[in-house]
Design an enzyme around this catalytic site. Sequence first.
Site, PDB file in Angstrom:
ATOM      1  CG  PHE B 141      10.436  40.514 -16.645  1.00  0.00           C
ATOM      2  CD1 PHE B 141      10.327  39.886 -15.329  1.00  0.00           C
ATOM      3  CD2 PHE B 141      11.954  40.662 -17.138  1.00  0.00           C
ATOM      4  CE1 PHE B 141      11.364  40.053 -14.525  1.00  0.00           C
ATOM      5  CE2 PHE B 141      12.721  40.650 -16.151  1.00  0.00           C
ATOM      6  CZ  PHE B 141      12.688  40.297 -14.991  1.00  0.00           C
ATOM      7  CD  GLN B 255      16.711  48.886 -12.267  1.00  0.00           C
ATOM      8  OE1 GLN B 255      16.935  47.594 -12.486  1.00  0.00           O
ATOM      9  NE2 GLN B 255      16.465  49.697 -13.463  1.00  0.00           N
ATOM     10  CG  HIS B 257      14.449  44.509  -6.450  1.00  0.00           C
ATOM     11  ND1 HIS B 257      13.650  43.933  -5.345  1.00  0.00           N
ATOM     12  CD2 HIS B 257      14.001  44.073  -7.621  1.00  0.00           C
ATOM     13  CE1 HIS B 257      12.670  43.170  -5.979  1.00  0.00           C
ATOM     14  NE2 HIS B 257      12.838  43.175  -7.358  1.00  0.00           N
ATOM     15  CG  LEU B 267      15.184  40.285  -6.804  1.00  0.00           C
ATOM     16  CD1 LEU B 267      16.258  41.093  -7.333  1.00  0.00           C
ATOM     17  CD2 LEU B 267      14.376  39.412  -7.758  1.00  0.00           C
ATOM     18  CD  GLU B 270       9.480  45.061  -8.682  1.00  0.00           C
ATOM     19  OE1 GLU B 270       9.361  46.202  -8.618  1.00  0.00           O
ATOM     20  OE2 GLU B 270       9.938  44.786  -9.824  1.00  0.00           O
ATOM     21  NE  ARG B 301      12.152  46.710 -10.127  1.00  0.00           N
ATOM     22  CZ  ARG B 301      13.069  45.914 -10.870  1.00  0.00           C
ATOM     23  NH1 ARG B 301      14.167  46.366 -11.060  1.00  0.00           N
ATOM     24  NH2 ARG B 301      12.715  44.732 -11.354  1.00  0.00           N
ATOM     25  CG  HIS B 369      18.450  44.240  -9.003  1.00  0.00           C
ATOM     26  ND1 HIS B 369      18.804  43.203  -8.816  1.00  0.00           N
ATOM     27  CD2 HIS B 369      17.339  44.201 -10.259  1.00  0.00           C
ATOM     28  CE1 HIS B 369      17.971  42.196  -9.780  1.00  0.00           C
ATOM     29  NE2 HIS B 369      17.324  43.034 -10.408  1.00  0.00           N
ATOM     30  NE  ARG B 405      17.771  46.063 -15.026  1.00  0.00           N
ATOM     31  CZ  ARG B 405      17.567  44.747 -14.653  1.00  0.00           C
ATOM     32  NH1 ARG B 405      17.734  43.834 -15.496  1.00  0.00           N
ATOM     33  NH2 ARG B 405      17.238  44.611 -13.478  1.00  0.00           N
TER      34      ARG B 405
END
Lengths: 251, 607
Positions: B141, B255, B257, B267, B270, B301, B369, B405
């Site tokens: 991840f 951030q 997405h 969401l 990905e 991203r 996000h 992050r």
Amino acid sequence: MARTLTFNIFRYNPADSASRPRMDRFELPETERMTLFIALNKIREDIDPTLMFDFCCRAGICGACAMVINGRPGLACHTKTKDMPDEITLMPLPVFKLVGDLSVDTGTWFRGMYQKVESWVHTDKVFDPAAKEERMDNALAEQIYELDRCIECGCCVAACGTALMREDFLGAVALNRLARFILDPRDERTEKDYFDIVGTDEGIFGCMGLLACEDVCPKHIPLQEQLGKLRRKMALASIKNMLPQFLKKDF
Amino acid sequence: MRIIQSDVLSVGAGLAGERVAIEAAENGFSAICLSIVPARRSHSSAAQGGMQAALGNSAMGEGDCPDVHFADTVKGSDWGCDQEVARLFCDNAPIAMRQMAFWGVPWNRVVPGEQTYYKGGKPFTAFEKPENEGLIHSRNFGGTAKWRTCYTSDGTGHCVLFTLDNRAAQVGVTVIDKVEVIGLIHDGETCMGAVARCLKTGELTAYLAKATLIATGGFGRIYRESTNAVICDGGGLIAALDTGVVPLGNMEAVQFHPTGIVPTDILVTEGCRGDGGTLLDKNEYRFMPDYEPEKAELASRDVVSRRMTEHMRKGLGVPSPYGDHLWLDIRHLGEHHIRTKLREVDEICQSFLGVDPVHQLIPVRPTQHYSMGGVRTNKDGAAYGLKGLFSAGEASCWDMHGFNRLGGNSLAETVVAGMIVGAKIVEFLKGAETVIKTASVRDAMAAQQARIDGLVNCASGRENPYAVKNAMHDAIMKGAGIFRNGKDLETCVADLQEILARARKVGLRSNGQGANPELTMALKIEGMVKLALCVAYGALKRTESRGAHTREDYPERNDRDWLTRTLATWAEGADLPTLNYEPATHVFEMPPGDRGYGGGKIIARDE
Ligand SMILES: Cc1cc2nc3c(=O)[nH]c(=O)nc-3n(C[C@H](O)[C@H](O)[C@H](O)COP(=O)(O)OP(=O)(O)OC[C@H]3O[C@@H](n4cnc5c(N)ncnc54)[C@H](O)[C@@H]3O)c2cc1C
Ligand code: SF4
Ligand code: SF4
Ligand code: FES
């Protein structure tokens, strides 16, 4: 497309002395991929800013948006208007205390439930930060997870005839919670401890087994199977309890 | 006046807030958690991916240790993080995961022997050591050197939150839900608690405490397009900013997405693009290869999000009642792959869009996000500016994330920071008494009541709070979204200043009785616009690109001038925040270098 949807929505604001329980009608043009989350917010922003309802995750994860949708308890965010007739009737969940309109107080009910079933791992061990974790079989972890998936939406309670009739009935959600702890070897409670919590008419013996609960559960928790297992286990335990001490054996 | 008192008051009952409260309760202090929703509905429950901790039990995590985790975290932050804090976090994460196991989280465990895993949609096998059987497993991840994300199937946040809330009930933490904090009680030096409005009755209560914690999570809802829960509107940050003395750190670090579904911005993973999904425009033309010939949809991203926005700006987005979007196409992956390997995506499309991704296109757009910024604290979690005020979780800028992050680090942060900050609060409570000044309590309550009366009576005007919110959403996404440059940011700041003036003239259409939702919105809209201005103004002033903050006109990361953290405070009556800066970190375990991904030039520090 381009239907006009009619919403019949229960209205009552207990904090407003001028408010009386009633049904309000709202009309809204349907848009593509509309859910009740989109529709209700649109009504609040464009038509009636006082309309009370609850959403949080709007993704079917948090359980905040349960209401009675055309007669059936369900998650509003998880309901597409496309699957609904032109007229949609929305009522708050029964059993739980009304906050206003479609909003109910589930928090107080569920916290009461945690205390009744002592919804936590009971152990005499003390956590040792320097030690590795205790091992667990992955298949068992997944079984526990299966029951841990409950999102406490309250649909099963709202659909349950027993819960509607008796306020003190634990409900499928609580019985499932206990089944989760019975599975978990980290919980050191004995069969007698569990029996004292659910071996009663407010617990498993109050359940009429009609299974409206499983039908409406948005997470498809296997409530039927869990209630059945619990009933057999507790029936056995109650026989054991009635036997004189010298006859008690492990079944 | 309703007054409720405790040793610790946590504003927020998500993972961070509850973990702190548990630490206090275990040490004999009374703890109250306030929450807009029942604790278990907090947004933490929505995190499905998992939590990073270098346990190193799995085959793909072999050789992992806190040092490797630390390096990933610092690189991820683009050297914007506080390295002392990142170190504290990485060293303590394994302990926190084991503690969660002890309290009842059904973590997935290592199954010994040959196992099949997937990377980029392709299967491969790895051998799990028999001696590790039954220890906490980890998955891949967030692009890390090792597989280090602990998980419980697809419900990590949910399970950990349920477990923590069980523990909270067991140790006697008082959780009060359906209440919203709308201001802090303080005298400019010490925080003494918070004023909260009950979302059942509308009543105001003063919650007094020796230590107050802000753990209100992210503030994503200052954007229209956000993966965050609808309650993530930054209430705790607004209360902190309104004190005039507590700074918010790095608010411009936001951030995004690339693939939230339209209209609900849920969401989709990905993995879709990883497995070969493509992005199409309104002519069903695949545009990414034109912008990124090498990587196309597989670029990072940020890059994909920016290119999508750029393409929509050319008028090539698909119009819809919810604004423009693009299409995600996974049809060519085939029914079998979609129904098994991308099952979650399939379910989201069917349940929330009524779209069958085997035969239909998925409407997507880039969405906000994660908020790296928040209430700036020291490494103990103590907020700058007020004694007795602390912060933890996504609401805080503790600051282990810097400008980006890593996936899996934020959920882990909540329980690790909760453990560390909780212990520091216990120390604080043992060491000192807080003097509660009744005048400060009275003033704070009176000020909030006056605000409410003013809104109900339309004392300053009749602006519709929802219209103001929509104007804010339009302005911020245009200037301080994914795509940033000086010109657009200047427009954005100017627009937001005008919108702030409108926010100050909001008045209700309804009577505001009880848990009136229009009043709920009206009470926070001015604060939300202020947060938006902190983001936009901070982004305008930061003339470099670092992590998620990407300036087209300043594409390099500038370590010479900008190895800093932005601190935003708000002076009473001002229409812009005051910005100050501090060094990003005082300790350099790892000197600034190349991240090894994302490309980009670096202007080096002067040695
Ligand atoms: C869709 C999604 C998926 C994610 N997946 C992952 C993942 O897989 N791994 C990962 O590491 N991170 C993930 N994240 C990020 C992570 O979930 C969050 O950063 C984290 O859960 C935040 O926890 P928290 O305790 O700080 O706040 P939250 O859990 O958001 O809790 C905030 C609490 O504050 C309360 N509150 C807010 N405002 C007020 C107020 N004014 N008054 C009173 N109470 C208030 C709320 O009611 C709530 O109880 C994901 C985020 C999203 C949006
Ligand atoms: S089966 Fe039992 S718990 Fe379920 S609805 Fe019927 S009575 Fe209620
Ligand atoms: S068991 Fe199902 S219906 Fe009942 S509260 Fe849990 S998720 Fe909801
Ligand atoms: S809003 Fe969370 S389940 Fe519907």
